[in-house]
Design an enzyme around this catalytic site. Sequence first.
Site, PDB file in Angstrom:
ATOM      1  N   ASP A 197       0.868  -1.188   0.000  1.00 53.65           N
ATOM      2  CA  ASP A 197       0.000   0.000   0.000  1.00 53.65           C
ATOM      3  C   ASP A 197       0.903   1.234   0.000  1.00 53.65           C
ATOM      4  OD1 ASP A 197      -2.128   1.728   0.056  1.00 53.65           O
ATOM      5  OD2 ASP A 197      -2.731   1.284   2.108  1.00 53.65           O
ATOM      6  N   TYR A 198       1.680   1.371  -1.067  1.00 52.93           N
ATOM      7  CA  TYR A 198       2.688   2.429  -1.154  1.00 52.93           C
ATOM      8  C   TYR A 198       2.004   3.744  -1.516  1.00 52.93           C
ATOM      9  CZ  TYR A 198       7.461   4.142  -1.754  1.00 52.93           C
ATOM     10  OH  TYR A 198       8.655   4.819  -1.618  1.00 52.93           O
TER      11      TYR A 198
END
Length: 270
Positions: A197-198
């Site tokens: 979940d960058y």
Amino acid sequence: MQINRERACTAIPAPPSLAAVLAEYAWARDTVGESGAAVYRLHGKPAAPELFLKHGRDAVADDIGQEESRLRWLAQHVGAPTVVQFHRTHNEAWLLMTAMAGQSAYQLLTARPEMSVAVVDALAAFLRRLHAIPVSACPFSADHTLRLAVARARIDAGLVDEDDFDEARDGWTAEQVWDAMQRLLPLVPDPVVTHGDYSLDNLFLRDGEMVGCIDAGRVGIADRYQDLAIMWNCLGEFDASLQQRFFTQYGIDTLDQRKLQFHLMLDELF
């Protein structure tokens, strides 16, 4: 853009040893995350550090347990919160962590637009570093076949928020997203260690330098576009030129549109 990312709240019940640590803190609840867990910032206690607490029940408690193990592993390789305490009962979990120094990338891009290029360059460099961790060193898998199975279960259980889809899929159903993804398969895998979940809210900088990342629940081996697609989407909220600069600084001159679109749609289902 949502500027207010939290709201003041009261303390929640916790196991006695944890409640003792949390005494005298002021509480603020995060209003941004979509993991299903409740996230609280604990602040204002004299001579005590700022902390973060993640809490959830049932399946969310399972997710928090997985994040705890991933966070401990990730912190050996890149900047990440330190686990202060972790408590698990048969149906609840509490994960207490140190706070990251500095500001999130979202806060910086919103409040200091003149720093946009420097922030994007730092984000790209940090992702290169994360993706350079040897795959053999990572005990967690997060590839798209596993995530597709979870996505299918979420669709069947009615857990996908179709009202929260990106503009490109406004008005779509979860089944339409699923069908569109299937048409993009198969994908040639390019596995690296990914954050999962960058996003701008999960990455922290201080004085223009990367400090580290939070929200490690999806860390694992997956295609690099798992991270690239999410950052592409986040930067599109600000300026298309930042999207292109991020990819260039990361080291990609020509986007793999097939992988990009697949991972953008996959993220819609979580």
